[in-house]
Design a protein around this motif. Structure first.
Motif, PDB file in Angstrom:
ATOM      1  N   THR A  89       0.829  -1.207   0.000  1.00  0.00           N
ATOM      2  CA  THR A  89       0.000   0.000   0.000  1.00  0.00           C
ATOM      3  C   THR A  89       0.862   1.255   0.000  1.00  0.00           C
ATOM      4  N   SER A 143       2.473   1.758  -3.376  1.00  0.00           N
ATOM      5  CA  SER A 143       1.477   2.219  -4.362  1.00  0.00           C
ATOM      6  C   SER A 143       1.184   3.712  -4.189  1.00  0.00           C
ATOM      7  N   LYS A 144       1.079   4.161  -2.940  1.00  0.00           N
ATOM      8  CA  LYS A 144       0.805   5.573  -2.666  1.00  0.00           C
ATOM      9  C   LYS A 144       1.950   6.458  -3.142  1.00  0.00           C
ATOM     10  N   ALA A 151       4.075   5.756  -5.484  1.00  0.00           N
ATOM     11  CA  ALA A 151       4.100   5.753  -6.946  1.00  0.00           C
ATOM     12  C   ALA A 151       3.078   6.739  -7.521  1.00  0.00           C
ATOM     13  N   GLU A 152       1.893   6.790  -6.895  1.00  0.00           N
ATOM     14  CA  GLU A 152       0.869   7.734  -7.363  1.00  0.00           C
ATOM     15  C   GLU A 152       1.334   9.183  -7.204  1.00  0.00           C
ATOM     16  N   GLU A 153       1.959   9.479  -6.037  1.00  0.00           N
ATOM     17  CA  GLU A 153       2.439  10.839  -5.809  1.00  0.00           C
ATOM     18  C   GLU A 153       3.539  11.207  -6.817  1.00  0.00           C
ATOM     19  N   LYS A 154       4.375  10.245  -7.133  1.00  0.00           N
ATOM     20  CA  LYS A 154       5.442  10.507  -8.099  1.00  0.00           C
ATOM     21  C   LYS A 154       4.871  10.792  -9.482  1.00  0.00           C
ATOM     22  N   ASN A 155       3.887   9.983  -9.905  1.00  0.00           N
ATOM     23  CA  ASN A 155       3.267  10.192 -11.224  1.00  0.00           C
ATOM     24  C   ASN A 155       2.555  11.542 -11.297  1.00  0.00           C
ATOM     25  N   SER A 156       1.900  11.893 -10.152  1.00  0.00           N
ATOM     26  CA  SER A 156       1.198  13.175 -10.126  1.00  0.00           C
ATOM     27  C   SER A 156       2.185  14.339 -10.242  1.00  0.00           C
ATOM     28  N   THR A 165       9.669  10.770  -3.017  1.00  0.00           N
ATOM     29  CA  THR A 165       9.579   9.463  -3.645  1.00  0.00           C
ATOM     30  C   THR A 165      10.926   8.842  -3.788  1.00  0.00           C
TER      31      THR A 165
END
Length: 243
Positions: A184, A187-188, A190-195, A243
């Protein structure tokens, strides 16, 4: 080897591996070199300290006889491990077919004109034999538990208690839970990095549009635009570092 006309004796000295409070034995081999019967007698300067079996006997023609000498258990270590005790072995010709019962003290009397062959042996103390020490439990990394040996020679086996099914299930569930939390968190992040990457790309596009528009109107960017772009860039960099 000590040798005479009648008998040869081996070894030439009595060696005892000395140990406190322990009886120690050594052996003598008497070999008859003749075709006749030979009688022998064993004497010592310290008869209370040693037990000789047999102390008298008959050696058959061209045969060998063994004599066992046992030293009684000693309570003290002698100075410098030296011993002054000595043994005397006397041999005489015996009549054909003679047995131990036929041996008399008069047979070993030189004054009677008998030929008596004599051998003098000294006593020597030697260090006791050294046995390899057992490997201590857990001394080798990754080694399995081993049994120990007690003073009386009995082997003591170590007990191994296998974990129960409930313990195994609990450990497995705990590992699964920890693994889920890690997934988890990854995954969180990774989302912040993509954003952050999307925001950076959008910022670059807007910056390019502003540069083009300002070039047409004023030939450059306004100070406000430059400050806003700088602040946004710092925010993006902060997220990327996390990240």
């Amino acid at each position: 080897m000590s040798t005479g006309e009648l008998i040869s004796i081996e070894p030439e000295e009595l060696q005892f591996p000395f140990e406190l409070k322990k009886q120690i034995s050594c052996s003598l081999q008497l070999t008859n070199k003749t075709d006749g019967y030979v009688a022998f007698k064993v004497k010592t300067t310290n008869p209370k300290k040693y037990c000789v079996r047999p102390n008298t006997g008959i050696v058959l023609p061209n045969s060998r006889s063994d004599v066992i000498v046992t030293m009684q258990a000693q309570k003290e270590t002698p100075p410098d491990m030296q011993c002054k005790d000595k043994f005397l072995i006397q041999c005489v010709v015996a009549s054909p077919g003679a047995t131990t019962k036929d041996i008399t003290a008069e047979m070993f009397n030189k004054e009677s004109g008998n030929y008596v062959e004599e051998f003098k042996l000294r006593v020597v103390y030697t260090p006791p034999p050294r046995y390899p020490s057992p490997v201590r439990e857990g001394s080798e990394e990754g080694s399995s538990p081993r049994g120990s040996i007690s003073d009386n020679g009995a082997v003591n086996h170590l007990e191994y208690n296998a974990p129960s099914k409930d313990q195994l299930d609990g450990s497995y569930a705990e590992a699964q839970e920890n693994s889920s939390e890690v997934k988890t968190l990854l995954s969180k992040l990774a989302e912040e990095k993509n954003s952050a990457i999307l925001q950076n790309n959008k910022l670059l596009q807007e910056l390019e549009l502003l540069r083009r528009g300002s070039s047409k109107k004023h030939g450059g960017l306004s100070l406000l635009h430059v400050i806003l772009v700088g602040l946004f860039g710092l925010l993006v960099g902060f997220f990327l570092k996390r990240t």
